[in-house]
Design a protein around this motif. Structure first.
Motif, PDB file in Angstrom:
ATOM      1  N   GLN A  10      -9.386 -32.886  40.828  1.00 50.74           N
ATOM      2  CA  GLN A  10      -9.761 -33.840  41.861  1.00 50.74           C
ATOM      3  C   GLN A  10      -8.998 -33.676  43.170  1.00 50.74           C
ATOM      4  N   PRO A  11      -9.109 -32.659  43.921  1.00 50.24           N
ATOM      5  CA  PRO A  11      -9.909 -31.472  43.693  1.00 50.24           C
ATOM      6  C   PRO A  11      -9.190 -30.479  42.766  1.00 50.24           C
ATOM      7  N   THR A  12      -9.947 -29.569  42.188  1.00 51.68           N
ATOM      8  CA  THR A  12      -9.388 -28.576  41.279  1.00 51.68           C
ATOM      9  C   THR A  12      -8.485 -27.630  42.064  1.00 51.68           C
ATOM     10  N   ARG A  13      -7.222 -27.496  41.586  1.00 52.20           N
ATOM     11  CA  ARG A  13      -6.269 -26.626  42.265  1.00 52.20           C
ATOM     12  C   ARG A  13      -5.354 -25.949  41.262  1.00 52.20           C
ATOM     13  N   ILE A  14      -4.925 -24.769  41.630  1.00 49.90           N
ATOM     14  CA  ILE A  14      -3.907 -24.031  40.887  1.00 49.90           C
ATOM     15  C   ILE A  14      -2.648 -24.098  41.738  1.00 49.90           C
ATOM     16  N   ILE A  15      -1.552 -24.543  41.145  1.00 52.32           N
ATOM     17  CA  ILE A  15      -0.272 -24.660  41.840  1.00 52.32           C
ATOM     18  C   ILE A  15       0.654 -23.582  41.292  1.00 52.32           C
ATOM     19  N   LEU A  16       1.171 -22.729  42.155  1.00 55.07           N
ATOM     20  CA  LEU A  16       2.144 -21.702  41.766  1.00 55.07           C
ATOM     21  C   LEU A  16       3.463 -22.004  42.451  1.00 55.07           C
ATOM     22  N   ASP A  17       4.511 -22.204  41.679  1.00 58.62           N
ATOM     23  CA  ASP A  17       5.858 -22.388  42.212  1.00 58.62           C
ATOM     24  C   ASP A  17       6.650 -21.119  41.950  1.00 58.62           C
ATOM     25  N   PHE A  44       8.414 -25.677  49.131  1.00 56.36           N
ATOM     26  CA  PHE A  44       8.363 -26.913  48.357  1.00 56.36           C
ATOM     27  C   PHE A  44       9.753 -27.531  48.198  1.00 56.36           C
ATOM     28  N   GLN A  45      10.723 -26.724  47.872  1.00 57.49           N
ATOM     29  CA  GLN A  45      12.132 -27.118  47.769  1.00 57.49           C
ATOM     30  C   GLN A  45      12.938 -26.016  48.433  1.00 57.49           C
ATOM     31  N   PRO A  46      14.237 -26.232  48.678  1.00 51.28           N
ATOM     32  CA  PRO A  46      15.006 -25.203  49.400  1.00 51.28           C
ATOM     33  C   PRO A  46      14.890 -23.797  48.830  1.00 51.28           C
ATOM     34  N   ASN A  47      14.788 -23.654  47.522  1.00 50.75           N
ATOM     35  CA  ASN A  47      14.678 -22.321  46.919  1.00 50.75           C
ATOM     36  C   ASN A  47      13.406 -22.142  46.109  1.00 50.75           C
ATOM     37  N   VAL A  48      12.384 -22.937  46.401  1.00 51.82           N
ATOM     38  CA  VAL A  48      11.118 -22.837  45.669  1.00 51.82           C
ATOM     39  C   VAL A  48       9.966 -22.789  46.676  1.00 51.82           C
ATOM     40  N   ALA A  49       9.258 -21.666  46.691  1.00 56.81           N
ATOM     41  CA  ALA A  49       8.055 -21.555  47.508  1.00 56.81           C
ATOM     42  C   ALA A  49       6.876 -22.008  46.649  1.00 56.81           C
ATOM     43  N   ARG A  50       5.914 -22.683  47.288  1.00 55.35           N
ATOM     44  CA  ARG A  50       4.735 -23.166  46.558  1.00 55.35           C
ATOM     45  C   ARG A  50       3.480 -22.604  47.200  1.00 55.35           C
ATOM     46  N   ILE A  51       2.576 -22.136  46.338  1.00 55.16           N
ATOM     47  CA  ILE A  51       1.258 -21.676  46.765  1.00 55.16           C
ATOM     48  C   ILE A  51       0.235 -22.553  46.049  1.00 55.16           C
ATOM     49  N   VAL A  52      -0.658 -23.149  46.826  1.00 52.51           N
ATOM     50  CA  VAL A  52      -1.709 -23.996  46.270  1.00 52.51           C
ATOM     51  C   VAL A  52      -3.048 -23.317  46.545  1.00 52.51           C
ATOM     52  N   LEU A  53      -3.796 -23.065  45.481  1.00 53.28           N
ATOM     53  CA  LEU A  53      -5.147 -22.503  45.603  1.00 53.28           C
ATOM     54  C   LEU A  53      -6.129 -23.626  45.271  1.00 53.28           C
ATOM     55  N   GLU A  54      -6.790 -24.143  46.295  1.00 48.10           N
ATOM     56  CA  GLU A  54      -7.776 -25.200  46.072  1.00 48.10           C
ATOM     57  C   GLU A  54      -9.129 -24.544  45.840  1.00 48.10           C
TER      58      GLU A  54
END
Length: 79
Positions: A10-17, A44-54
């Motif tokens: 809702q919506p469909t997403r893939i979250i990669l940390d 996303f956080q100081p040492n965490v990159a986040r990729i969101v694929l909607e």
């Protein structure tokens, strides 16, 4: 780097940390017309990159069917 992922609806997403990763000079957002509607990249956080694929509204994913798979970098040569 060993990525962590999750699937959300809702919506469909893939979250990669990506732990121990800093976002460099990339576009923070891109829109598309296929199965992937949008890609977002952020620190996303100081040492965490986040990729969101909607994903597009008609795409359906099942937690039991989705998995991360390691692929070889195209710049590496095979022995």
């Amino acid at each position: 780097v060993k990525p962590r992922y999750s699937l959300l609806a809702q919506p469909t997403r893939i979250i990669l940390d990506l732990p121990d990763t800093q976002v460099g000079g990339v576009e923070p957002r891109g829109s598309f017309s296929g199965a992937v509607r949008e890609i977002r990249v952020s620190q996303f956080q100081p040492n965490v990159a986040r990729i969101v694929l909607e994903l597009a509204p008609n795409v359906v994913l099942d937690n039991q069917q989705a998995q991360l798979q390691q692929v070889q970098d195209s710049d590496q040569t095979q022995d």
